[in-house]
Design an enzyme around this catalytic site. Sequence first.
Site, PDB file in Angstrom:
ATOM      1  CE1 TYR A  18      -3.878  -1.996   5.198  1.00 13.98           C
ATOM      2  CE2 TYR A  18      -3.381   0.222   4.422  1.00 13.98           C
ATOM      3  CZ  TYR A  18      -3.744  -1.090   4.163  1.00 13.98           C
ATOM      4  OH  TYR A  18      -3.966  -1.493   2.867  1.00 13.98           O
ATOM      5  CB  THR A  71      -0.892   0.008   1.260  1.00 14.06           C
ATOM      6  OG1 THR A  71      -1.457   1.314   1.423  1.00 14.06           O
ATOM      7  CG2 THR A  71      -0.111  -0.297   2.522  1.00 14.06           C
TER       8      THR A  71
HETATM    9  N1  LIG Z   1      -8.719  -1.100  -1.490  1.00 13.92           N
HETATM   10  C1  LIG Z   1      -7.613  -0.346  -1.591  1.00 13.92           C
HETATM   11  O1  LIG Z   1      -7.665   0.834  -2.006  1.00 13.92           O
HETATM   12  C2  LIG Z   1      -6.268  -0.925  -1.220  1.00 13.92           C
HETATM   13  C3  LIG Z   1      -5.152  -0.106  -1.338  1.00 13.92           C
HETATM   14  C4  LIG Z   1      -3.901  -0.622  -0.987  1.00 13.92           C
HETATM   15  C5  LIG Z   1      -3.773  -1.949  -0.587  1.00 13.92           C
HETATM   16  N2  LIG Z   1      -4.871  -2.710  -0.479  1.00 13.92           N
HETATM   17  C6  LIG Z   1      -4.689  -4.109  -0.049  1.00 13.92           C
HETATM   18  O2  LIG Z   1      -5.322  -4.977  -0.987  1.00 13.92           O
HETATM   19  C7  LIG Z   1      -5.784  -6.155  -0.322  1.00 13.92           C
HETATM   20  C8  LIG Z   1      -7.237  -6.396  -0.685  1.00 13.92           C
HETATM   21  O3  LIG Z   1      -8.011  -5.286  -0.242  1.00 13.92           O
HETATM   22  P1  LIG Z   1      -9.567  -5.152  -0.563  1.00 13.92           P
HETATM   23  O4  LIG Z   1      -9.847  -3.710  -0.720  1.00 13.92           O
HETATM   24  O5  LIG Z   1      -9.954  -6.094  -1.635  1.00 13.92           O
HETATM   25  O6  LIG Z   1     -10.196  -5.606   0.834  1.00 13.92           O
HETATM   26  P2  LIG Z   1     -11.363  -6.651   1.161  1.00 13.92           P
HETATM   27  O7  LIG Z   1     -11.652  -6.500   2.620  1.00 13.92           O
HETATM   28  O8  LIG Z   1     -12.488  -6.497   0.208  1.00 13.92           O
HETATM   29  O9  LIG Z   1     -10.659  -8.056   0.875  1.00 13.92           O
HETATM   30  C9  LIG Z   1      -9.858  -8.732   1.819  1.00 13.92           C
HETATM   31  C10 LIG Z   1     -10.294 -10.203   1.772  1.00 13.92           C
HETATM   32  O10 LIG Z   1      -9.436 -10.966   2.624  1.00 13.92           O
HETATM   33  C11 LIG Z   1     -10.225 -11.818   3.443  1.00 13.92           C
HETATM   34  N3  LIG Z   1      -9.421 -12.031   4.669  1.00 13.92           N
HETATM   35  C12 LIG Z   1      -9.050 -11.108   5.590  1.00 13.92           C
HETATM   36  N4  LIG Z   1      -8.255 -11.673   6.513  1.00 13.92           N
HETATM   37  C13 LIG Z   1      -8.130 -12.992   6.174  1.00 13.92           C
HETATM   38  C14 LIG Z   1      -7.430 -14.090   6.726  1.00 13.92           C
HETATM   39  N5  LIG Z   1      -6.684 -13.969   7.829  1.00 13.92           N
HETATM   40  N6  LIG Z   1      -7.510 -15.294   6.112  1.00 13.92           N
HETATM   41  C15 LIG Z   1      -8.270 -15.455   4.984  1.00 13.92           C
HETATM   42  N7  LIG Z   1      -8.955 -14.430   4.413  1.00 13.92           N
HETATM   43  C16 LIG Z   1      -8.882 -13.223   5.004  1.00 13.92           C
HETATM   44  C17 LIG Z   1     -11.529 -11.087   3.657  1.00 13.92           C
HETATM   45  O11 LIG Z   1     -12.618 -11.938   3.983  1.00 13.92           O
HETATM   46  C18 LIG Z   1     -11.721 -10.423   2.291  1.00 13.92           C
HETATM   47  O12 LIG Z   1     -12.402 -11.264   1.386  1.00 13.92           O
HETATM   48  C19 LIG Z   1      -5.536  -5.931   1.170  1.00 13.92           C
HETATM   49  O13 LIG Z   1      -4.351  -6.605   1.537  1.00 13.92           O
HETATM   50  C20 LIG Z   1      -5.342  -4.425   1.279  1.00 13.92           C
HETATM   51  O14 LIG Z   1      -4.528  -4.065   2.370  1.00 13.92           O
HETATM   52  C21 LIG Z   1      -6.129  -2.244  -0.768  1.00 13.92           C
HETATM   53  O1  LIG Z   2     -16.730   8.848   3.850  1.00 17.41           O
HETATM   54  C1  LIG Z   2     -15.594   9.258   3.585  1.00 17.41           C
HETATM   55  C2  LIG Z   2     -14.522   8.388   3.286  1.00 17.41           C
HETATM   56  C3  LIG Z   2     -13.270   8.949   3.036  1.00 17.41           C
HETATM   57  N1  LIG Z   2     -13.085  10.289   3.058  1.00 17.41           N
HETATM   58  C4  LIG Z   2     -11.751  10.836   2.738  1.00 17.41           C
HETATM   59  O2  LIG Z   2     -11.399  10.390   1.451  1.00 17.41           O
HETATM   60  C5  LIG Z   2      -9.992  10.201   1.365  1.00 17.41           C
HETATM   61  C6  LIG Z   2      -9.705   8.785   0.924  1.00 17.41           C
HETATM   62  O3  LIG Z   2     -10.104   7.907   1.964  1.00 17.41           O
HETATM   63  P1  LIG Z   2     -10.293   6.318   1.766  1.00 17.41           P
HETATM   64  O4  LIG Z   2     -11.127   6.052   0.564  1.00 17.41           O
HETATM   65  O5  LIG Z   2     -10.755   5.788   3.077  1.00 17.41           O
HETATM   66  O6  LIG Z   2      -8.832   5.831   1.417  1.00 17.41           O
HETATM   67  P2  LIG Z   2      -7.444   6.007   2.183  1.00 17.41           P
HETATM   68  O7  LIG Z   2      -7.598   6.275   3.619  1.00 17.41           O
HETATM   69  O8  LIG Z   2      -6.636   6.988   1.387  1.00 17.41           O
HETATM   70  O9  LIG Z   2      -6.848   4.536   2.089  1.00 17.41           O
HETATM   71  C7  LIG Z   2      -6.992   3.751   0.903  1.00 17.41           C
HETATM   72  O10 LIG Z   2      -5.842   3.856   0.166  1.00 17.41           O
HETATM   73  C8  LIG Z   2      -4.694   3.313   0.779  1.00 17.41           C
HETATM   74  C9  LIG Z   2      -3.538   3.503  -0.174  1.00 17.41           C
HETATM   75  O11 LIG Z   2      -3.293   4.857  -0.363  1.00 17.41           O
HETATM   76  C10 LIG Z   2      -4.949   1.847   1.060  1.00 17.41           C
HETATM   77  O12 LIG Z   2      -3.843   1.236   1.612  1.00 17.41           O
HETATM   78  C11 LIG Z   2      -6.161   1.647   1.931  1.00 17.41           C
HETATM   79  O13 LIG Z   2      -6.417   0.257   2.106  1.00 17.41           O
HETATM   80  C12 LIG Z   2      -7.321   2.302   1.271  1.00 17.41           C
HETATM   81  O14 LIG Z   2      -8.469   2.270   2.122  1.00 17.41           O
HETATM   82  C13 LIG Z   2      -9.442  10.501   2.780  1.00 17.41           C
HETATM   83  O15 LIG Z   2      -9.019  11.839   2.807  1.00 17.41           O
HETATM   84  C14 LIG Z   2     -10.668  10.369   3.685  1.00 17.41           C
HETATM   85  O16 LIG Z   2     -10.611  11.155   4.845  1.00 17.41           O
HETATM   86  C15 LIG Z   2     -14.128  11.141   3.328  1.00 17.41           C
HETATM   87  O17 LIG Z   2     -13.963  12.365   3.355  1.00 17.41           O
HETATM   88  N2  LIG Z   2     -15.361  10.600   3.589  1.00 17.41           N
END
Ligand SMILES: NC(=O)c1ccc[n+]([C@@H]2O[C@H](COP(=O)([O-])OP(=O)(O)OC[C@H]3O[C@@H](n4cnc5c(N)ncnc54)[C@H](O)[C@@H]3O)[C@@H](O)[C@H]2O)c1
Ligand SMILES: O=c1ccn([C@@H]2O[C@H](COP(=O)(O)OP(=O)(O)O[C@H]3O[C@H](CO)[C@@H](O)[C@H](O)[C@H]3O)[C@@H](O)[C@H]2O)c(=O)[nH]1
Length: 325
Positions: free
Chosen positions: A141, A117
Amino acid sequence: MTILVTGGAGYIGSHMVLELIDHGYDVAILDDLSTGCSAVIHKDARFFQGDVADEAIIDRICQSCDISAVFHFAGSTSLPESIGDPLRYFQNNTEASRALVQNLLRYGVRHIVFSSTAAVYGATSSAPIAETAPCQPASPYGWSKLFTEQMLQDASRASGIGIAILRYFNVAGADPAGRIGQSTPDAQSLIKVACAVAAGKRDVLEIYGNDYATPDGTCVRDYIHVSDLVIAHRLALVALQSGGANILCNLGYGKGHSVREIADAVGRAAGAPLPVRNQPRRAGDQAIVISNADLARERLGWTPAFDDIDVILKTAFAWENVPAR
Ligand SMILES: NC(=O)c1ccc[n+]([C@@H]2O[C@H](COP(=O)([O-])OP(=O)(O)OC[C@H]3O[C@@H](n4cnc5c(N)ncnc54)[C@H](O)[C@@H]3O)[C@@H](O)[C@H]2O)c1
Ligand SMILES: O=c1ccn([C@@H]2O[C@H](COP(=O)(O)OP(=O)(O)O[C@H]3O[C@H](CO)[C@@H](O)[C@H](O)[C@H]3O)[C@@H](O)[C@H]2O)c(=O)[nH]1
């Protein structure tokens, strides 16, 4: 040979499974369904329900499938939540990943692609952020992911397993064909929440902080379409399988959008302005987080196909704007 996708019932993992199956791979999914959703599990993948840290389930998977590579998405994902519950983040992200890797090494798995991330960079970085920037995470995190990166690099040196560490910026959008999208019921990420407001499932979008040093005072993020993200993962695996060196790169588009811009654009996509309410800053937020993703283009040969915030929001809203979701 089969590819294992941990977290394959989650938002990004389910899009990865789709990408792999669309490209002819055999896929197994390991997910404990803690935040994942059984409705998005691909019917052509083998599904194992359990914890990635559970040795017995890794034995069962590796003894029944010939796992050559693992995409490791499973984990806990909320930056603000990690500030209130740090030990759970170190357990489910760092310790569970350690157990997973230890168990996989016993079966000769050759490649791991890991979800990291932008939160590993933290407060000290300027924008756009390249991979060479110092890592000073501002949240548990971010630290839980940075520790896992280090552990993977050390394990790779010791065992020869090939690794790709991909640092995502803000992932958003849904499969453009509408097959899947973000289904986590109480997801708190900005675009998910904004689309839920636009679809009438929530009353108002709370804007966390409007006094940042940004053009309109709200935080700026680099939003990447989930389909481009999973394509980059597939390319990373191909690079590792071709005998390439380990990979560590950012995945983003290198441009920023403010919270206020996203709210306005979601309102346009939905055909009516979004109700918004200003709130105090959220703990752990950085003002501006934008990638330099040149390395991904060079190393992976990755050319984004959906680099347009309106496409991201259109696909996210189309998925959300179905009453049952
Ligand atoms: N969504 C974003 O913007 C973002 C950004 C940066 C990194 N990531 C990373 O990408 C990955 C996926 O994120 P996402 O947004 O799809 O989240 P998500 O919560 O939708 O997916 C995570 C999945 O992992 C499963 N899980 C959690 N802990 C587990 C465990 N111990 N064993 C087995 N399954 C488990 C959950 O049930 C879920 O299906 C995460 O590692 C997250 O940190 C996400
Ligand atoms: O209801 C909401 C939700 C979010 N925010 C703002 O929107 C921005 C983005 O927030 P969010 O969508 O929660 O993402 P981040 O906190 O930037 O984190 C995301 O992006 C990261 C990488 O940059 C990942 O690692 C995380 O898993 C993912 O949740 C931030 O300024 C928040 O404060 C709001 O103002 N209102």
